[in-house]
Design a protein around this motif. Structure first.
Motif, PDB file in Angstrom:
ATOM      1  N   SER A 186     -19.326  -5.242  -1.253  1.00 35.18           N
ATOM      2  CA  SER A 186     -19.657  -4.486  -0.052  1.00 35.18           C
ATOM      3  C   SER A 186     -18.472  -3.658   0.408  1.00 35.18           C
ATOM      4  N   TYR A 187     -17.277  -4.231   0.322  1.00 35.05           N
ATOM      5  CA  TYR A 187     -16.096  -3.478   0.751  1.00 35.05           C
ATOM      6  C   TYR A 187     -15.938  -2.205  -0.079  1.00 35.05           C
ATOM      7  N   ILE A 188     -16.069  -2.332  -1.397  1.00 33.17           N
ATOM      8  CA  ILE A 188     -15.931  -1.165  -2.270  1.00 33.17           C
ATOM      9  C   ILE A 188     -16.977  -0.104  -1.915  1.00 33.17           C
ATOM     10  N   VAL A 189     -18.210  -0.544  -1.702  1.00 31.09           N
ATOM     11  CA  VAL A 189     -19.286   0.405  -1.397  1.00 31.09           C
ATOM     12  C   VAL A 189     -19.012   1.135  -0.085  1.00 31.09           C
ATOM     13  N   PHE A 190     -18.672   0.383   0.973  1.00 31.66           N
ATOM     14  CA  PHE A 190     -18.536   1.007   2.288  1.00 31.66           C
ATOM     15  C   PHE A 190     -17.198   1.709   2.463  1.00 31.66           C
ATOM     16  N   ALA A 191     -16.150   1.223   1.812  1.00 29.98           N
ATOM     17  CA  ALA A 191     -14.854   1.897   1.900  1.00 29.98           C
ATOM     18  C   ALA A 191     -14.867   3.217   1.152  1.00 29.98           C
ATOM     19  N   ILE A 220     -21.490 -10.090   2.940  1.00 25.66           N
ATOM     20  CA  ILE A 220     -21.868  -8.677   3.028  1.00 25.66           C
ATOM     21  C   ILE A 220     -21.404  -8.079   4.349  1.00 25.66           C
ATOM     22  N   ILE A 221     -21.609  -8.817   5.449  1.00 24.69           N
ATOM     23  CA  ILE A 221     -21.198  -8.317   6.767  1.00 24.69           C
ATOM     24  C   ILE A 221     -19.688  -8.126   6.818  1.00 24.69           C
ATOM     25  N   ALA A 222     -18.936  -9.111   6.291  1.00 23.50           N
ATOM     26  CA  ALA A 222     -17.469  -9.009   6.311  1.00 23.50           C
ATOM     27  C   ALA A 222     -16.997  -7.798   5.508  1.00 23.50           C
ATOM     28  N   GLY A 223     -17.579  -7.589   4.329  1.00 20.84           N
ATOM     29  CA  GLY A 223     -17.209  -6.441   3.512  1.00 20.84           C
ATOM     30  C   GLY A 223     -17.598  -5.132   4.166  1.00 20.84           C
ATOM     31  N   TRP A 224     -18.752  -5.126   4.834  1.00 25.46           N
ATOM     32  CA  TRP A 224     -19.236  -3.933   5.539  1.00 25.46           C
ATOM     33  C   TRP A 224     -18.253  -3.533   6.647  1.00 25.46           C
ATOM     34  N   ILE A 225     -17.894  -4.511   7.486  1.00 29.70           N
ATOM     35  CA  ILE A 225     -16.976  -4.231   8.604  1.00 29.70           C
ATOM     36  C   ILE A 225     -15.601  -3.808   8.090  1.00 29.70           C
ATOM     37  N   ALA A 226     -15.078  -4.554   7.097  1.00 30.16           N
ATOM     38  CA  ALA A 226     -13.755  -4.224   6.564  1.00 30.16           C
ATOM     39  C   ALA A 226     -13.748  -2.849   5.903  1.00 30.16           C
ATOM     40  N   GLY A 227     -14.830  -2.525   5.196  1.00 28.87           N
ATOM     41  CA  GLY A 227     -14.898  -1.234   4.512  1.00 28.87           C
ATOM     42  C   GLY A 227     -14.896  -0.062   5.472  1.00 28.87           C
ATOM     43  N   VAL A 228     -15.510  -0.255   6.641  1.00 26.85           N
ATOM     44  CA  VAL A 228     -15.582   0.817   7.637  1.00 26.85           C
ATOM     45  C   VAL A 228     -14.288   0.906   8.450  1.00 26.85           C
ATOM     46  N   LEU A 229     -13.720  -0.256   8.804  1.00 29.89           N
ATOM     47  CA  LEU A 229     -12.588  -0.269   9.734  1.00 29.89           C
ATOM     48  C   LEU A 229     -11.223  -0.358   9.066  1.00 29.89           C
ATOM     49  N   LEU A 230     -11.162  -0.850   7.825  1.00 29.27           N
ATOM     50  CA  LEU A 230      -9.869  -1.079   7.185  1.00 29.27           C
ATOM     51  C   LEU A 230      -9.784  -0.366   5.840  1.00 29.27           C
ATOM     52  N   PRO A 231      -9.692   0.950   5.833  1.00 25.71           N
ATOM     53  CA  PRO A 231      -9.551   1.674   4.561  1.00 25.71           C
ATOM     54  C   PRO A 231      -8.211   1.367   3.905  1.00 25.71           C
ATOM     55  N   LEU A 232      -8.204   1.304   2.594  1.00 22.57           N
ATOM     56  CA  LEU A 232      -6.992   1.009   1.831  1.00 22.57           C
ATOM     57  C   LEU A 232      -6.645   2.194   0.930  1.00 22.57           C
ATOM     58  N   PRO A 233      -5.397   2.265   0.475  1.00 24.39           N
ATOM     59  CA  PRO A 233      -5.013   3.353  -0.441  1.00 24.39           C
ATOM     60  C   PRO A 233      -5.863   3.319  -1.711  1.00 24.39           C
ATOM     61  N   PRO A 234      -6.045   4.467  -2.363  1.00 27.49           N
ATOM     62  CA  PRO A 234      -6.897   4.533  -3.562  1.00 27.49           C
ATOM     63  C   PRO A 234      -6.501   3.550  -4.653  1.00 27.49           C
ATOM     64  N   TYR A 235      -5.181   3.331  -4.844  1.00 27.29           N
ATOM     65  CA  TYR A 235      -4.790   2.438  -5.939  1.00 27.29           C
ATOM     66  C   TYR A 235      -5.151   0.984  -5.636  1.00 27.29           C
ATOM     67  N   LEU A 257      -7.835   0.134  -3.794  1.00 24.23           N
ATOM     68  CA  LEU A 257      -9.279   0.116  -4.053  1.00 24.23           C
ATOM     69  C   LEU A 257      -9.563  -0.018  -5.543  1.00 24.23           C
ATOM     70  N   ALA A 258      -8.741   0.655  -6.363  1.00 22.32           N
ATOM     71  CA  ALA A 258      -8.921   0.568  -7.814  1.00 22.32           C
ATOM     72  C   ALA A 258      -8.685  -0.857  -8.311  1.00 22.32           C
ATOM     73  N   ILE A 259      -7.701  -1.533  -7.734  1.00 19.84           N
ATOM     74  CA  ILE A 259      -7.416  -2.927  -8.119  1.00 19.84           C
ATOM     75  C   ILE A 259      -8.593  -3.836  -7.761  1.00 19.84           C
ATOM     76  N   ILE A 260      -9.104  -3.686  -6.534  1.00 21.29           N
ATOM     77  CA  ILE A 260     -10.261  -4.487  -6.115  1.00 21.29           C
ATOM     78  C   ILE A 260     -11.465  -4.175  -6.995  1.00 21.29           C
ATOM     79  N   TYR A 261     -11.666  -2.894  -7.263  1.00 17.02           N
ATOM     80  CA  TYR A 261     -12.805  -2.478  -8.095  1.00 17.02           C
ATOM     81  C   TYR A 261     -12.721  -3.089  -9.488  1.00 17.02           C
ATOM     82  N   ALA A 262     -11.504  -3.106 -10.066  1.00 13.46           N
ATOM     83  CA  ALA A 262     -11.337  -3.664 -11.409  1.00 13.46           C
ATOM     84  C   ALA A 262     -11.667  -5.148 -11.430  1.00 13.46           C
ATOM     85  N   PHE A 263     -11.148  -5.891 -10.450  1.00 13.86           N
ATOM     86  CA  PHE A 263     -11.390  -7.333 -10.403  1.00 13.86           C
ATOM     87  C   PHE A 263     -12.877  -7.641 -10.248  1.00 13.86           C
TER      88      PHE A 263
END
Length: 239
Positions: free
Chosen positions: A120-125, A171-186, A188-194
């Motif tokens: 959810s974080y990846i999707v919403f971020a 899902i709710i935690a990832g949704w909120i974090a994705g909207v309110l806590l954006p991270l640098p692209p690299y 996000l890439a690390i989270i996406y890979a894992f």
């Protein structure tokens, strides 16, 4: 927060909380649902996740002393191994220690709660909108539905009583974090890979229907149909 993000979040929560009721009340048979979802998931892995992981690796910073040009693939492997280890421990516990079955069921639920949160974080971020939001909504929504149904089959009583709420909380935690806590692209890439490695394992282990539960024409329809749509979107929208 965009309207697309709100619709996606509500759709994911609805699927997570009511997946089994949606499947059982549908005019489409359970085997057809499972087979279609499995087909879409397999297509999603090979036509979207793996190419996206390759693209993220190419764009990953390569200026450190420990540059391997395969860091994200290694992280993906770790994601797969960790989720396989948890699943294997749960299966062994069920076979050898029936009295501990509930404990390992909740360990699995906890891991899938984290899994849902990261997806959810990846999707919403990523700030998805329009066609991409619909694409993710269908593919990831069916994935959540298949995982929910699999966990329900393992222990329907515990899943209905509390398991589905833990997964929905992820899902709710990832949704909120994705909207309110954006991270640098690299990052996000690390989270996406894992999470990609974990998703590959989950798809192959939990979404590919067993032989006796397979409706192959529906599986083929899901796989080839999703592949055709993905390739068309890549061609027309240069994804």
């Amino acid at each position: 927060m965009t309207a697309d993000a709100v619709i996606l979040g509500i759709a994911y929560l609805t699927v997570q909380l009511f997946a089994n009721k949606l499947i059982s009340s549908s005019a489409i048979g359970t085997f057809q649902w499972i087979s279609f979802s499995g087909g879409v998931a397999v297509s999603y892995v090979f036509v979207y996740i793996l190419p996206s992981l390759h693209r993220e690796q190419e764009n990953f910073p390569q200026d450190s002393l420990f540059t391997m040009e395969s860091e994200l693939y290694v992280l993906g492997l770790f994601g797969l191994l960790i989720f396989y280890g948890v699943h294997n421990a749960a299966e062994r516990a069920e076979r050898l220690h029936k009295e501990r079955e509930g404990r390992f069921f909740w360990i699995q639920i906890a891991f899938f709660g984290i899994y849902n949160m990261l997806i959810s974080y990846i999707v919403f971020a990523s700030g998805l909108e329009g066609i991409k939001a619909i694409f993710y909504g269908v593919a990831v929504g069916l994935h959540f539905m298949a995982v929910s149904h699999d966990m329900w089959r393992e222990d329907s009583e515990r899943y209905e009583r509390g398991g589905r709420y833990v997964l929905a909380s992820g899902i709710i935690a990832g949704w909120i974090a994705g909207v309110l806590l954006p991270l640098p692209p690299y990052v996000l890439a690390i989270i996406y890979a894992f999470i990609s490695g974990a998703m590959i394992f989950v798809v192959l282990k939990k979404e590919l229907p067993e032989e006796e539960n397979t409706h192959f024409p529906t599986f083929l329809l899901g796989s080839l149909g999703h592949t055709a749509v993905t390739l068309a979107l890549k061609f027309f929208f240069d994804w």
